[in-house]
Design a protein around this motif. Sequence first.
Motif, PDB file in Angstrom:
ATOM      1  N   ARG A  69      73.002 -71.691  27.582  1.00 38.72           N
ATOM      2  CA  ARG A  69      72.905 -72.049  29.430  1.00 38.72           C
ATOM      3  C   ARG A  69      74.386 -71.854  29.878  1.00 38.72           C
ATOM      4  NH1 ARG A  69      68.709 -75.246  31.365  1.00 38.72           N
ATOM      5  NH2 ARG A  69      67.274 -75.802  29.747  1.00 38.72           N
ATOM      6  N   LYS A  70      75.327 -72.153  29.281  1.00 37.50           N
ATOM      7  CA  LYS A  70      76.641 -72.082  29.745  1.00 37.50           C
ATOM      8  C   LYS A  70      76.907 -70.381  30.048  1.00 37.50           C
ATOM      9  CE  LYS A  70      81.479 -72.538  28.707  1.00 37.50           C
ATOM     10  NZ  LYS A  70      82.382 -72.939  27.612  1.00 37.50           N
ATOM     11  N   ASP A  71      76.281 -69.668  29.056  1.00 43.81           N
ATOM     12  CA  ASP A  71      76.554 -68.000  29.588  1.00 43.81           C
ATOM     13  C   ASP A  71      75.773 -67.794  30.531  1.00 43.81           C
ATOM     14  OD1 ASP A  71      78.227 -68.015  26.914  1.00 43.81           O
ATOM     15  OD2 ASP A  71      76.447 -67.295  25.632  1.00 43.81           O
ATOM     16  N   MET A  72      74.685 -68.220  30.687  1.00 43.75           N
ATOM     17  CA  MET A  72      73.870 -67.904  31.869  1.00 43.75           C
ATOM     18  C   MET A  72      74.634 -68.308  33.161  1.00 43.75           C
ATOM     19  SD  MET A  72      71.107 -65.808  31.060  1.00 43.75           S
ATOM     20  CE  MET A  72      70.405 -65.796  32.547  1.00 43.75           C
ATOM     21  N   ALA A  73      75.067 -69.762  33.212  1.00 44.65           N
ATOM     22  CA  ALA A  73      75.594 -69.984  34.302  1.00 44.65           C
ATOM     23  C   ALA A  73      76.889 -69.356  34.524  1.00 44.65           C
ATOM     24  CB  ALA A  73      76.255 -71.650  34.098  1.00 44.65           C
ATOM     25  N   ILE A  74      77.748 -68.799  33.473  1.00 47.02           N
ATOM     26  CA  ILE A  74      78.879 -67.912  33.933  1.00 47.02           C
ATOM     27  C   ILE A  74      78.209 -66.554  34.653  1.00 47.02           C
ATOM     28  CG2 ILE A  74      80.535 -66.475  32.947  1.00 47.02           C
ATOM     29  CD1 ILE A  74      80.732 -68.862  30.628  1.00 47.02           C
ATOM     30  N   ILE A  75      77.169 -66.202  34.177  1.00 40.62           N
ATOM     31  CA  ILE A  75      76.842 -64.891  34.713  1.00 40.62           C
ATOM     32  C   ILE A  75      76.154 -65.279  36.147  1.00 40.62           C
ATOM     33  CG2 ILE A  75      74.837 -63.105  34.522  1.00 40.62           C
ATOM     34  CD1 ILE A  75      74.985 -63.450  31.351  1.00 40.62           C
ATOM     35  N   ASN A  76      75.684 -66.240  36.439  1.00 43.09           N
ATOM     36  CA  ASN A  76      74.990 -66.464  37.919  1.00 43.09           C
ATOM     37  C   ASN A  76      76.369 -66.692  38.743  1.00 43.09           C
ATOM     38  OD1 ASN A  76      72.249 -66.648  37.352  1.00 43.09           O
ATOM     39  ND2 ASN A  76      72.312 -68.711  36.487  1.00 43.09           N
ATOM     40  N   SER A  77      77.660 -67.204  38.095  1.00 45.81           N
ATOM     41  CA  SER A  77      78.659 -67.475  39.035  1.00 45.81           C
ATOM     42  C   SER A  77      79.251 -65.954  39.302  1.00 45.81           C
ATOM     43  CB  SER A  77      79.804 -68.458  38.228  1.00 45.81           C
ATOM     44  OG  SER A  77      79.179 -69.632  38.099  1.00 45.81           O
ATOM     45  N   ILE A  78      79.400 -65.156  38.282  1.00 43.29           N
ATOM     46  CA  ILE A  78      79.735 -63.726  38.372  1.00 43.29           C
ATOM     47  C   ILE A  78      79.079 -63.150  39.487  1.00 43.29           C
ATOM     48  CG2 ILE A  78      80.038 -61.576  37.391  1.00 43.29           C
ATOM     49  CD1 ILE A  78      80.868 -63.116  34.816  1.00 43.29           C
ATOM     50  N   ASN A  79      77.551 -63.397  39.334  1.00 43.23           N
ATOM     51  CA  ASN A  79      76.868 -62.675  40.189  1.00 43.23           C
ATOM     52  C   ASN A  79      77.006 -63.055  41.716  1.00 43.23           C
ATOM     53  OD1 ASN A  79      75.650 -60.954  38.650  1.00 43.23           O
ATOM     54  ND2 ASN A  79      74.059 -62.240  38.044  1.00 43.23           N
ATOM     55  N   SER A  80      77.201 -64.354  41.993  1.00 42.28           N
ATOM     56  CA  SER A  80      77.413 -65.167  43.171  1.00 42.28           C
ATOM     57  C   SER A  80      78.776 -64.693  43.587  1.00 42.28           C
ATOM     58  CB  SER A  80      77.522 -66.641  42.891  1.00 42.28           C
ATOM     59  OG  SER A  80      77.643 -67.168  44.063  1.00 42.28           O
ATOM     60  N   PHE A  81      79.645 -64.547  42.983  1.00 41.37           N
ATOM     61  CA  PHE A  81      80.966 -64.106  43.646  1.00 41.37           C
ATOM     62  C   PHE A  81      80.955 -62.809  44.100  1.00 41.37           C
ATOM     63  CE2 PHE A  81      83.274 -67.610  40.809  1.00 41.37           C
ATOM     64  CZ  PHE A  81      83.502 -68.365  41.808  1.00 41.37           C
ATOM     65  N   ALA A  82      80.268 -61.958  43.231  1.00 34.81           N
ATOM     66  CA  ALA A  82      80.070 -60.629  43.531  1.00 34.81           C
ATOM     67  C   ALA A  82      79.166 -60.320  44.911  1.00 34.81           C
ATOM     68  CB  ALA A  82      79.374 -59.703  42.517  1.00 34.81           C
ATOM     69  N   ASN A  83      78.427 -61.055  45.054  1.00 29.43           N
ATOM     70  CA  ASN A  83      77.511 -61.167  46.335  1.00 29.43           C
ATOM     71  C   ASN A  83      78.236 -61.511  47.582  1.00 29.43           C
ATOM     72  OD1 ASN A  83      75.009 -60.554  47.631  1.00 29.43           O
ATOM     73  ND2 ASN A  83      74.771 -63.112  47.382  1.00 29.43           N
ATOM     74  N   LYS A  84      79.081 -62.536  47.358  1.00 34.31           N
ATOM     75  CA  LYS A  84      79.898 -62.816  48.356  1.00 34.31           C
ATOM     76  C   LYS A  84      81.226 -61.974  48.630  1.00 34.31           C
ATOM     77  CE  LYS A  84      78.829 -67.721  47.609  1.00 34.31           C
ATOM     78  NZ  LYS A  84      79.105 -69.007  47.180  1.00 34.31           N
ATOM     79  N   PHE A  85      81.455 -60.991  47.642  1.00 33.24           N
ATOM     80  CA  PHE A  85      82.543 -60.227  47.638  1.00 33.24           C
ATOM     81  C   PHE A  85      83.908 -60.904  47.595  1.00 33.24           C
ATOM     82  CE2 PHE A  85      85.510 -56.691  48.863  1.00 33.24           C
ATOM     83  CZ  PHE A  85      84.876 -55.623  48.002  1.00 33.24           C
ATOM     84  N   ASP A  86      83.798 -62.168  46.774  1.00 31.47           N
ATOM     85  CA  ASP A  86      84.771 -62.815  46.443  1.00 31.47           C
ATOM     86  C   ASP A  86      85.748 -62.495  45.157  1.00 31.47           C
ATOM     87  OD1 ASP A  86      86.841 -64.940  45.977  1.00 31.47           O
ATOM     88  OD2 ASP A  86      85.308 -66.468  45.993  1.00 31.47           O
ATOM     89  N   LEU A  87      86.712 -61.547  45.438  1.00 32.71           N
ATOM     90  CA  LEU A  87      87.176 -60.770  44.297  1.00 32.71           C
ATOM     91  C   LEU A  87      88.293 -61.841  43.603  1.00 32.71           C
ATOM     92  CD1 LEU A  87      88.191 -57.531  45.836  1.00 32.71           C
ATOM     93  CD2 LEU A  87      86.015 -58.032  44.431  1.00 32.71           C
ATOM     94  N   ARG A  88      88.641 -62.616  44.147  1.00 39.97           N
ATOM     95  CA  ARG A  88      89.761 -63.658  43.614  1.00 39.97           C
ATOM     96  C   ARG A  88      88.642 -64.473  42.507  1.00 39.97           C
ATOM     97  NH1 ARG A  88      93.150 -67.682  47.358  1.00 39.97           N
ATOM     98  NH2 ARG A  88      95.030 -66.943  46.140  1.00 39.97           N
TER      99      ARG A  88
END
Length: 123
Positions: free
Chosen positions: A64-83
């Motif tokens: 679940r932790k891995d999936m949460a990390i992947i979801n966060s990465i997808n969210s940051f990429a969707n918002k174009f939040d490079l930081r």
Amino acid sequence: MFLEDLTAKINNYMEDLEYATARIFIEENIQLLSENKNMLNNNARELLKFLLEMQKEGSKPLTRKDMAIINSINSFANKFDLRGLKLMVKENASLLIRKEIPLYLSADAKILLDGMGPIHKEG
């Protein structure tokens, strides 16, 4: 009675497009379900087949932790939040090394991470 209830739950989760929940049930009962896969619907059988192939290759299932990390990465990429994306990559580099991770990334995340270097497009 346990087997019928289990397969009914998995089939319902697959119909409701709740793949993560169905996957958890399948992973917890993979031996029993592989012996009785005829009780699963078509999509559930395909998921079972995929999980059995991953198990043969020696891949560990995502937590679940891995999936949460992947979801966060997808969210940051969707918002174009490079930081935020760079921070997630820095803190979770070992997760991104796994070969099956690109399957879970959004198109935006794949493009940005390929440009940054942590993953590479295949083909």
